[in-house]
Design an enzyme around this catalytic site. Structure first.
Site, PDB file in Angstrom:
ATOM      1  N   TYR A 146      -2.637  -2.050   5.807  1.00  0.00           N
ATOM      2  CA  TYR A 146      -2.808  -3.477   6.074  1.00  0.00           C
ATOM      3  C   TYR A 146      -1.448  -4.119   6.194  1.00  0.00           C
ATOM      4  O   TYR A 146      -0.555  -3.862   5.380  1.00  0.00           O
ATOM      5  CB  TYR A 146      -3.586  -4.137   4.926  1.00  0.00           C
ATOM      6  CG  TYR A 146      -3.804  -5.629   5.096  1.00  0.00           C
ATOM      7  CD1 TYR A 146      -4.594  -6.120   6.132  1.00  0.00           C
ATOM      8  CD2 TYR A 146      -3.221  -6.549   4.217  1.00  0.00           C
ATOM      9  CE1 TYR A 146      -4.800  -7.484   6.285  1.00  0.00           C
ATOM     10  CE2 TYR A 146      -3.437  -7.906   4.359  1.00  0.00           C
ATOM     11  CZ  TYR A 146      -4.224  -8.382   5.395  1.00  0.00           C
ATOM     12  OH  TYR A 146      -4.427  -9.731   5.542  1.00  0.00           O
ATOM     13  N   ASP A 241       6.679  -1.610   5.510  1.00  0.00           N
ATOM     14  CA  ASP A 241       6.042  -2.795   4.959  1.00  0.00           C
ATOM     15  C   ASP A 241       6.000  -2.591   3.444  1.00  0.00           C
ATOM     16  O   ASP A 241       5.137  -1.880   2.926  1.00  0.00           O
ATOM     17  CB  ASP A 241       4.643  -2.971   5.552  1.00  0.00           C
ATOM     18  CG  ASP A 241       3.951  -4.220   5.025  1.00  0.00           C
ATOM     19  OD1 ASP A 241       4.483  -4.823   4.069  1.00  0.00           O
ATOM     20  OD2 ASP A 241       2.896  -4.587   5.558  1.00  0.00           O
ATOM     21  N   LYS A 269       4.498 -10.926  -1.812  1.00  0.00           N
ATOM     22  CA  LYS A 269       4.014 -10.736  -3.183  1.00  0.00           C
ATOM     23  C   LYS A 269       5.147 -10.823  -4.233  1.00  0.00           C
ATOM     24  O   LYS A 269       5.532 -11.912  -4.593  1.00  0.00           O
ATOM     25  CB  LYS A 269       3.203  -9.436  -3.270  1.00  0.00           C
ATOM     26  CG  LYS A 269       2.009  -9.492  -2.277  1.00  0.00           C
ATOM     27  CD  LYS A 269       0.996  -8.401  -2.388  1.00  0.00           C
ATOM     28  CE  LYS A 269      -0.203  -8.705  -1.505  1.00  0.00           C
ATOM     29  NZ  LYS A 269      -0.421  -7.840  -0.352  1.00  0.00           N
TER      30      LYS A 269
HETATM   31  C1  LIG Z   1      -0.712  -8.350   1.154  1.00  0.00           C
HETATM   32  C2  LIG Z   1      -0.056  -7.584   2.208  1.00  0.00           C
HETATM   33  C3  LIG Z   1       0.385  -8.186   3.398  1.00  0.00           C
HETATM   34  C4  LIG Z   1       0.091  -9.621   3.730  1.00  0.00           C
HETATM   35  O1  LIG Z   1       0.694 -10.501   2.840  1.00  0.00           O
HETATM   36  P1  LIG Z   1       0.098 -11.992   2.672  1.00  0.00           P
HETATM   37  O2  LIG Z   1       1.091 -12.663   1.793  1.00  0.00           O
HETATM   38  O3  LIG Z   1      -1.260 -11.847   2.085  1.00  0.00           O
HETATM   39  O4  LIG Z   1       0.048 -12.583   4.030  1.00  0.00           O
HETATM   40  C5  LIG Z   1       1.104  -7.421   4.286  1.00  0.00           C
HETATM   41  N1  LIG Z   1       1.374  -6.121   4.038  1.00  0.00           N
HETATM   42  C6  LIG Z   1       0.967  -5.505   2.921  1.00  0.00           C
HETATM   43  C7  LIG Z   1       1.339  -4.079   2.683  1.00  0.00           C
HETATM   44  C8  LIG Z   1       0.223  -6.207   1.978  1.00  0.00           C
HETATM   45  O5  LIG Z   1      -0.224  -5.574   0.880  1.00  0.00           O
END
Ligand SMILES: *Cc1c(COP(=O)(O)O)cnc(C)c1O
Length: 432
Positions: A146, A241, A269
């Site tokens: 994701y 990511d 996060k």
């Molecule tokens: C949570 C998440 C996102 C998106 O971040 P948001 O602050 O919810 O937009 C992108 N990449 C990864 C790996 C994530 O866990």
């Protein structure tokens, strides 16, 4: 007899009339485990407190940010101090320089960094930079990873999307995903095939260096190194990511933990310490493409917000000053998840536990889980039963099979032992 309606239930009934599904992010809904969301009033250390006065040992930690535990006094103090000077100026501040210097110092692959307001924004922007820098359009992403909810990345996108049971999203024009090629996690051959076919058109490969949105899937030995090598051979950029792994597996994230340096990194996060913050950064020559330095446009009215920076800087500074916190946390993770495996063995359950550092996931499947296909073999009905049972015992797990458990420094030995007892209770009841 009168039905007792909890305050959470009452709030949820109101919420669904004014907020789609009653929640502002789908992962907060309890639909997939057949329950109702608890409305949280406050949190401290490893605990969440709901509107009905129940307390829970929390294994979500706001989906990762609360690595020091909730309401850490130093973080709260920094935020309170920043608030006194004003909430936002729409102009440059010293805090942004402090944050950028901190990130560049902590993560060797990063020479320059741009702050944004969420992980979604960070990834969306990093992809634009990769395309601008390479002059190419195609990107490769992995099934079950994701990367936020931007149009081009909602292709086989893991947890929230998986849980809802919709493979993709309505409202995403086909044109937006036509340049997104899905590959299989831990399968370098699936990446090589794309490159063999159209390597000259591929701008970037984006990957969660530990996939934490289909449960927890570890990179097989050589997988990240292999991606690095393929990208180098074809002149494509490698994007990690690290929205979940950044500042969690170690101060230098998964790239430090596994010793593979990407060209661009995205954060979210943890970097905000609980405030809405994201960031992307990388090598100088790449980041110099970003506006107003270069021709890749990217902007944000509230980006680098001083209150948000204060929270992020406070948490990162504490982590930087205490490298032993990471060894402590990772040791705690090894012990805790190892104990879950012991319980499963003892109770003769065939289920699987994947874990690295403080991240872990219990899958209700007999197969090894190394990719999206493997994750999907987990019996989500058993997960639902387990998750609801744990909640009744005061343990708050993410209400989806396809999310990680997040340990924090506030999870003491005593709290982890209590949690293990609850897990044992569950399986003991199930065996009766
Ligand atoms: C949570 C998440 C996102 C998106 O971040 P948001 O602050 O919810 O937009 C992108 N990449 C990864 C790996 C994530 O866990």
């Amino acid at each position: 007899m009168n039905e007792v309606i909890t305050r959470s239930e009452e709030l949820f009934r109101e919420a669904v009339t004014v907020i789609p599904g009653g929640v502002n992010s789908p992962v907060r809904a309890f639909g997939s485990i057949g329950g109702r969301p608890r409305f949280i009033k406050s949190a401290r250390g490893a605990f969440l407190y709901d509107e009905d006065g129940n307390s829970y040992i929390d294994f979500i930690g706001s989906w990762g940010p609360m690595i020091l535990g909730h309401s850490h006094p130093d973080v709260l103090k920094s935020v309170q101090e920043a608030c006194r000077s004003g909430l936002s100026f729409g102009a440059a501040t010293a805090a942004e320089v402090d944050m950028a210097k901190l990130v560049c110092a902590l993560v060797p692959s990063i020479d320059m960094v741009r702050m944004v307001n969420s992980g979604t924004e960070a990834v969306m922007s990093a992809i634009r930079v990769a395309r601008g820098f390479t002059g190419r359009e195609v990107i490769i992403k992995f099934s079950g990873c994701y990367h936020g909810h931007s149009d081009g990345l909602l292709v086989q996108a893991g947890s929230g999307v998986m849980t809802a049971g919709v493979p993709d999203s309505l409202g995403v024009p086909a044109g937006c995903t036509k340049d997104t090629l899905p590959a299989q996690y831990n399968d370098l051959e699936s990446v090589r095939e794309h490159f063999a076919r159209c390597g000259e058109e591929i701008a970037a490969v984006i990957v969660e260096p530990v996939a934490a949105n289909m449960g927890v899937v570890l990179p097989a030995p050589g997988f990240l190194e292999g991606l690095r090598e393929i990208c180098d051979r074809y002149g494509a950029l490698l994007i990690f990511d690290e929205v979940i792994t950044g500042f969690r597996l170690g101060i230098d994230g998964a790239q430090g933990y596994y010793g593979v340096a990407p060209d661009l990194t995205t954060f979210g996060k943890i970097i905000g310490g609980g405030m809405p913050v994201g960031a992307y950064g990388g090598r100088r020559e790449i980041m110099e493409q970003v506006s107003p330095c270069g021709g890749v446009y990217q902007a944000g009215t509230l980006s680098g917000n001083p209150v948000a920076m204060a929270a992020g800087i406070a948490q990162l500074t504490i982590l930087k000053e205490h490298p032993e916190y990471y060894s402590e946390l990772n040791k705690k993770g090894d012990w805790f998840y190892g104990k879950i495996e012991e319980i499963l063995k003892e109770m003769e359950k065939p289920w699987r536990v994947n874990h690295v550092g403080s991240l872990g996931c219990l899958y209700f499947t007999e197969q090894e889980v190394n990719d999206y296909e493997g994750a999907k073999t987990s019996d989500t009905k058993v997960f639902a039963d387990y998750c609801n049972d744990m909640l009744r015992q005061g343990i708050y797990l993410a209400p989806s099979q396809f999310e990680a458990m997040f340990l924090s420094l506030a999870h003491t030995q005593e709290l982890l032992e209590k949690t293990l007892l609850c897990i044992r209770n569950y399986f003991a009841r199930q065996s009766q």
